[in-house]
Motif scaffolding. Sequence first.
Motif, PDB file in Angstrom:
ATOM      1  N   LEU A  25      70.655-107.144   7.725  1.00 22.71           N
ATOM      2  CA  LEU A  25      69.938-108.388   8.006  1.00 22.71           C
ATOM      3  C   LEU A  25      69.397-109.006   6.713  1.00 22.71           C
ATOM      4  O   LEU A  25      69.393-110.222   6.568  1.00 22.71           O
ATOM      5  N   LEU A  26      68.978-108.197   5.760  1.00 21.55           N
ATOM      6  CA  LEU A  26      68.462-108.739   4.494  1.00 21.55           C
ATOM      7  C   LEU A  26      69.540-109.564   3.785  1.00 21.55           C
ATOM      8  O   LEU A  26      69.260-110.651   3.270  1.00 21.55           O
ATOM      9  N   ASP A  27      70.771-109.078   3.782  1.00 19.25           N
ATOM     10  CA  ASP A  27      71.853-109.822   3.119  1.00 19.25           C
ATOM     11  C   ASP A  27      72.152-111.127   3.849  1.00 19.25           C
ATOM     12  O   ASP A  27      72.449-112.147   3.219  1.00 19.25           O
ATOM     13  N   GLU A  41      65.484-104.317  -2.991  1.00 17.46           N
ATOM     14  CA  GLU A  41      66.875-104.450  -2.555  1.00 17.46           C
ATOM     15  C   GLU A  41      67.306-103.357  -1.581  1.00 17.46           C
ATOM     16  O   GLU A  41      68.471-103.000  -1.509  1.00 17.46           O
ATOM     17  N   GLY A  42      66.350-102.782  -0.881  1.00 17.15           N
ATOM     18  CA  GLY A  42      66.693-101.851   0.189  1.00 17.15           C
ATOM     19  C   GLY A  42      66.497-100.386  -0.110  1.00 17.15           C
ATOM     20  O   GLY A  42      66.914 -99.542   0.678  1.00 17.15           O
ATOM     21  N   VAL A  43      65.862-100.052  -1.228  1.00 10.74           N
ATOM     22  CA  VAL A  43      65.642 -98.628  -1.529  1.00 10.74           C
ATOM     23  C   VAL A  43      64.295 -98.133  -1.006  1.00 10.74           C
ATOM     24  O   VAL A  43      63.826 -97.067  -1.388  1.00 10.74           O
ATOM     25  N   MET A  44      63.700 -98.909  -0.100  1.00 12.58           N
ATOM     26  CA  MET A  44      62.466 -98.533   0.582  1.00 12.58           C
ATOM     27  C   MET A  44      61.300 -98.303  -0.397  1.00 12.58           C
ATOM     28  O   MET A  44      60.622 -97.285  -0.345  1.00 12.58           O
ATOM     29  N   ALA A  45      61.110 -99.272  -1.279  1.00 13.07           N
ATOM     30  CA  ALA A  45      60.005 -99.181  -2.238  1.00 13.07           C
ATOM     31  C   ALA A  45      59.134-100.430  -2.184  1.00 13.07           C
ATOM     32  O   ALA A  45      58.355-100.661  -3.109  1.00 13.07           O
ATOM     33  N   ASP A  70      56.008 -96.184   7.568  1.00 14.52           N
ATOM     34  CA  ASP A  70      54.972 -96.080   6.524  1.00 14.52           C
ATOM     35  C   ASP A  70      54.914 -97.362   5.700  1.00 14.52           C
ATOM     36  O   ASP A  70      53.836 -97.848   5.368  1.00 14.52           O
ATOM     37  N   LEU A  71      56.076 -97.910   5.358  1.00 13.42           N
ATOM     38  CA  LEU A  71      56.090 -99.143   4.560  1.00 13.42           C
ATOM     39  C   LEU A  71      55.571-100.327   5.370  1.00 13.42           C
ATOM     40  O   LEU A  71      54.893-101.205   4.833  1.00 13.42           O
ATOM     41  N   LEU A  72      55.887-100.345   6.662  1.00 13.60           N
ATOM     42  CA  LEU A  72      55.406-101.445   7.504  1.00 13.60           C
ATOM     43  C   LEU A  72      53.879-101.448   7.602  1.00 13.60           C
ATOM     44  O   LEU A  72      53.272-102.503   7.809  1.00 13.60           O
TER      45      LEU A  72
HETATM   46  S1  FES Z   1      63.822-104.626   0.374  1.00  9.73           S
HETATM   47 FE1  FES Z   1      63.375-103.627   2.238  1.00  9.73          FE
HETATM   48  S2  FES Z   1      61.916-102.122   1.653  1.00  9.73           S
HETATM   49 FE2  FES Z   1      62.240-103.238  -0.171  1.00  9.73          FE
END
Ligand code: FES
Length: 111
Positions: A25-27, A41-45, A70-72
């Motif tokens: 979905l991000l792309d 870019e999707g590395v969950m940071a 956790d990130l949410l």
């Molecule tokens: S781009 Fe999705 S967690 Fe960073």
Amino acid sequence: MTLVRFLKSDGTLDKEVEAQAGQRLLDVAWAAREPLEGACEGVMACSTCHVIVDAGDFEKLPPASEEEEDLLDLAAHATRTSRLACQIILTEDMESLTVRIPASATNWLRR
Ligand code: FES
């Protein structure tokens, strides 16, 4: 083929785009020039790819991982249907998906 509807933070329709199964979905959001930063870019940071999934579509998605949850917790304006766009992979059986871009996204991008 899946139809993705991007809503503005006020809930009005911004864009409707067609996407392929297997795409993140991000792309899809980046290709549609939606204001989602996705800094890592999707590395969950980060949590700058946070989207709010329409309640009717939320159950179509596989559950979030513990790491995503956790990130949410760090995402601004998170709701019970919040997800990270980098973790959502579109599937054939997902005929359509509606997501709202939270107001915080435009703040991060200074738009
Ligand atoms: S781009 Fe999705 S967690 Fe960073």
